[in-house]
Design a protein around this motif. Structure first.
Motif, PDB file in Angstrom:
ATOM      1  N   ARG A 287       3.767 -27.678  27.753  1.00  0.00           N
ATOM      2  CA  ARG A 287       3.727 -28.943  28.499  1.00  0.00           C
ATOM      3  C   ARG A 287       3.686 -30.146  27.565  1.00  0.00           C
ATOM      4  N   LYS A 288       2.928 -30.006  26.485  1.00  0.00           N
ATOM      5  CA  LYS A 288       2.888 -31.088  25.492  1.00  0.00           C
ATOM      6  C   LYS A 288       4.259 -31.279  24.847  1.00  0.00           C
ATOM      7  N   GLN A 289       4.951 -30.164  24.646  1.00  0.00           N
ATOM      8  CA  GLN A 289       6.285 -30.255  24.050  1.00  0.00           C
ATOM      9  C   GLN A 289       7.233 -31.007  24.971  1.00  0.00           C
ATOM     10  N   ILE A 290       7.138 -30.729  26.270  1.00  0.00           N
ATOM     11  CA  ILE A 290       7.980 -31.465  27.227  1.00  0.00           C
ATOM     12  C   ILE A 290       7.600 -32.942  27.256  1.00  0.00           C
ATOM     13  N   ALA A 291       6.284 -33.211  27.226  1.00  0.00           N
ATOM     14  CA  ALA A 291       5.825 -34.612  27.223  1.00  0.00           C
ATOM     15  C   ALA A 291       6.325 -35.337  25.978  1.00  0.00           C
TER      16      ALA A 291
ATOM     17  N   GLY B 131      10.006 -39.024  23.484  1.00  0.00           N
ATOM     18  CA  GLY B 131      11.095 -39.278  22.528  1.00  0.00           C
ATOM     19  C   GLY B 131      12.303 -39.891  23.203  1.00  0.00           C
ATOM     20  N   GLN B 132      12.590 -39.437  24.426  1.00  0.00           N
ATOM     21  CA  GLN B 132      13.699 -40.024  25.175  1.00  0.00           C
ATOM     22  C   GLN B 132      13.436 -41.496  25.472  1.00  0.00           C
ATOM     23  N   GLY B 133      12.184 -41.789  25.839  1.00  0.00           N
ATOM     24  CA  GLY B 133      11.829 -43.185  26.119  1.00  0.00           C
ATOM     25  C   GLY B 133      11.981 -44.064  24.897  1.00  0.00           C
ATOM     26  N   GLU B 134      11.547 -43.556  23.738  1.00  0.00           N
ATOM     27  CA  GLU B 134      11.673 -44.321  22.503  1.00  0.00           C
ATOM     28  C   GLU B 134      13.141 -44.541  22.150  1.00  0.00           C
ATOM     29  N   CYS B 135      13.938 -43.495  22.320  1.00  0.00           N
ATOM     30  CA  CYS B 135      15.368 -43.624  22.027  1.00  0.00           C
ATOM     31  C   CYS B 135      16.033 -44.639  22.961  1.00  0.00           C
TER      32      CYS B 135
ATOM     33  N   GLY C  73      20.180 -34.030  23.869  1.00  0.00           N
ATOM     34  CA  GLY C  73      19.598 -32.814  23.301  1.00  0.00           C
ATOM     35  C   GLY C  73      18.156 -32.607  23.745  1.00  0.00           C
ATOM     36  N   MET C  74      17.360 -33.681  23.721  1.00  0.00           N
ATOM     37  CA  MET C  74      15.962 -33.571  24.146  1.00  0.00           C
ATOM     38  C   MET C  74      15.853 -33.271  25.638  1.00  0.00           C
ATOM     39  N   ARG C  75      16.756 -33.864  26.431  1.00  0.00           N
ATOM     40  CA  ARG C  75      16.733 -33.611  27.873  1.00  0.00           C
ATOM     41  C   ARG C  75      17.075 -32.148  28.165  1.00  0.00           C
ATOM     42  N   ASP C  76      18.076 -31.624  27.448  1.00  0.00           N
ATOM     43  CA  ASP C  76      18.447 -30.217  27.632  1.00  0.00           C
ATOM     44  C   ASP C  76      17.319 -29.290  27.191  1.00  0.00           C
ATOM     45  N   GLU C  77      16.669 -29.663  26.080  1.00  0.00           N
ATOM     46  CA  GLU C  77      15.566 -28.833  25.589  1.00  0.00           C
ATOM     47  C   GLU C  77      14.404 -28.827  26.582  1.00  0.00           C
ATOM     48  N   ALA C  78      14.114 -29.986  27.152  1.00  0.00           N
ATOM     49  CA  ALA C  78      13.026 -30.065  28.138  1.00  0.00           C
ATOM     50  C   ALA C  78      13.362 -29.243  29.383  1.00  0.00           C
ATOM     51  N   ARG C  79      14.621 -29.314  29.792  1.00  0.00           N
ATOM     52  CA  ARG C  79      15.039 -28.538  30.966  1.00  0.00           C
ATOM     53  C   ARG C  79      14.932 -27.037  30.692  1.00  0.00           C
TER      54      ARG C  79
ATOM     55  N   GLU D 222      11.138 -25.938  30.954  1.00  0.00           N
ATOM     56  CA  GLU D 222      10.504 -25.956  32.288  1.00  0.00           C
ATOM     57  C   GLU D 222      10.506 -24.587  32.973  1.00  0.00           C
ATOM     58  N   PRO D 223      11.629 -23.855  32.999  1.00  0.00           N
ATOM     59  CA  PRO D 223      11.569 -22.524  33.623  1.00  0.00           C
ATOM     60  C   PRO D 223      10.682 -21.549  32.856  1.00  0.00           C
ATOM     61  N   VAL D 224      10.584 -21.725  31.537  1.00  0.00           N
ATOM     62  CA  VAL D 224       9.708 -20.867  30.731  1.00  0.00           C
ATOM     63  C   VAL D 224       8.252 -21.064  31.155  1.00  0.00           C
TER      64      VAL D 224
END
Length: 527
Positions: A143-147, A152-156, A479-485, A488-490
């Motif tokens: 969960r922290k990794q997704i956060a 990171g997406q927000g900063e970008c 890339g970060m959005r795909d990684e977060a997605r 989530e199922p994991v």
């Protein structure tokens, strides 16, 4: 009767006690099991041996969908082993003998693993540890990794906004300068050099416009005459010449006569580079190119050397020897016509050849243009001072002093002075026009065109760099959005497996306490 009541109370108390739930804090589950002596303190040493057997047994498994699902993406525990044994009872049914024992090595391996797990309740200790690790570390870490990825997406995205602002600002500045100069910006240096052709038209417009300040100049001149008590005063020389004579050459401004020929001034930036041999001037004098002038008295004027009609040559201080005149070579003279002071003149009032800076018009000559600018600023300062003095009604001394002034000075009002000052400002604005200043610098400064070109190119490079940075960030966001997605199922699977493990542990502990309800509380409720 009494005995019956006592027995009923005991039975009722036992029934109540059986319904009392056992609440165990998830984080202290392992300690609870050890304190109740369900597992030993050294359980981990024995579990390591079981893990080794599981790893070996997994290498030889039948192709069964249920087994594949159990072994995919998760840590195999005791409860998985029980399900695997149940599946093997179907797949290995052919190896079963008449005594109900299986001859399959696979079945033997997994039955042996189950038996080792059941010894001293090792399976319960391992399951408790897995549950605690999932609740406290695995799931929160994901969960922290997704956060972190979302942050990171927000900063970008914030950086993309900043880059967009910088890009738009640089592009706006580039367009503003190009618009100011009147170029498209496609071939910057060539376009800048082509602009030099506009200078004569610009100077012509200024020459025509500058006549509107003549009343202001006359007022300033009359004021100085009155203060100095003189009939004539030398003021605003360059400005007065421009109004009276127009934008003539510097030669005519300097010598008071028009040149016979004007050699066009070639800016350093436009000159073609020549070899050193071409840059070296010859020391010899080519008399075929000298235009000798014959005066009315039939003598030829060479400057200090005069040949009269009797052809007696006056050589100045030259002395001749007895053997005749001493021959002097042209190389020994080592001077040219300009250095010797010889001025080739044409008949009439016209002069010689205007070249170099003398070929420039006075508005194109930085030195004289600066004088004209100073003259205009001088007039403007005078007019502003007059407006201040006239607005100050308490300055009676100044009013008294102006009683004897000429009519031109006395008839002026604040409104007329303001109007004259506005005219001066109009001309100043034209002379200080940024396009004109750029063109003058391009023409007279060898490096200015390169500096200006580089400045404009830097603006474009900033635009391109910002676009490239934005593209990189957009790809990074994707890339970060795909990684977060993908995470989530994991997390969902891990939560489901953890809750399943929780129920199995609660059910197993409940059996040990005669079916009393068992609840694992604490961090697991936050899943």
């Amino acid at each position: 009767m009494l005995t019956s009541v006592v027995n009923n109370n005991i039975t009722f108390n036992m029934m109540d006690e059986q319904n009392i739930p056992i609440d165990i804090n998830t984080n202290k589950l392992l300690d609870w099991l050890i304190s109740r002596r369900h597992v030993n303190k050294d359980w981990q040493d024995n579990v390591l041996k079981i893990r080794g057997k599981i790893n070996n047994a997994i290498q030889d498994m039948p192709a069964h969908e249920g087994i594949i699902k159990l072994l995919s993406g998760q840590h195999v525990n005791y409860f998985h082993c029980l399900k695997i044994v149940d599946i093997l009872k179907e797949t290995e049914a052919d190896s079963k003998n008449i005594f109900g024992q299986y001859g399959s090595q696979r079945m033997k391996d997994w039955q042996d693993i189950v038996n080792l797990y059941q010894k001293d309740n090792l399976y319960l200790a391992e399951a408790a540890q897995m549950l605690i690790r999932n609740v406290n570390y695995e799931i929160p870490s994901l969960r922290k990794q997704i956060a972190k990825l979302n942050s990171g997406q927000g900063e970008c995205e914030k950086k993309i906004k900043d880059y967009t602002k910088t890009e738009l600002l640089a592009h706006k500045e580039f367009d503003a300068i190009c618009q100011q100069l009147g170029i498209t910006g496609r071939n910057i240096k060539t376009e800048l050099l082509e602009l030099l052709k506009d200078l004569p038209d610009i100077y012509q417009k200024i020459t025509e416009k500058i006549k509107i300040i003549q009343p202001a100049m006359e007022l300033y001149t009359e004021f100085n005459k009155y203060l100095l008590g003189k009939e004539e005063v030398a003021l605003l020389t360059a400005l007065k010449y421009l109004i009276e004579n127009g934008n003539t050459t510097t030669y005519e401004y300097t010598y008071g006569q028009k040149p016979v020929q004007v050699e066009e001034f070639t800016p350093v930036t436009l000159e073609a580079r020549t070899s050193e041999s071409e840059d070296v001037e010859s020391n010899e004098i080519d008399y075929d190119e000298i235009d000798f002038e014959i005066n009315t008295d039939n003598s030829i004027d060479f400057g200090d050397i005069v040949v009269n009609e009797e052809q007696n040559i006056d050589w100045g201080n030259q002395e001749s020897s007895d053997e005749g005149f001493e021959m002097v070579s042209h190389e020994d003279l080592n001077y040219n016509l300009e250095e010797s002071g010889i001025v080739v003149e044409k008949t009439g009032i016209d002069g010689g050849i205007a070249k170099g800076e003398e070929a420039l018009t006075i508005l194109d000559n930085p030195k004289i243009a600066s004088q004209i600018m100073n003259n205009l600023i001088e007039i403007s300062a005078f007019l502003k001072m007059r407006m201040y003095e006239m607005a100050n009604d308490t300055d009676l001394l100044a009013m008294t002093q102006m009683q004897d002034a000429p009519t031109l000075l006395q008839m002026q009002t604040i409104e007329s002075i303001t109007s004259l000052n506005d005219c001066v400002n109009v001309v100043l604005d034209q002379l200080m026009n940024r396009k004109l200043l750029h063109l003058q610098n391009i023409k007279h400064s060898p490096k200015y065109v390169d500096i200006l070109t580089e400045t404009l190119k830097q603006k474009l490079s900033v635009v391109e760099r910002m676009k490239a940075n934005k593209k990189i960030l957009e790809e990074k966001i994707k890339g970060m959005r795909d990684e977060a997605r993908a995470i989530e199922p994991v997390i969902k699977v891990l939560i489901d497996k953890t809750k399943e493990l929780q129920k199995e542990i609660e059910s197993d502990i409940s059996k040990k306490y005669k079916g009393r309800p068992v609840h694992l509380v604490g961090g697991i409720s936050m899943l």
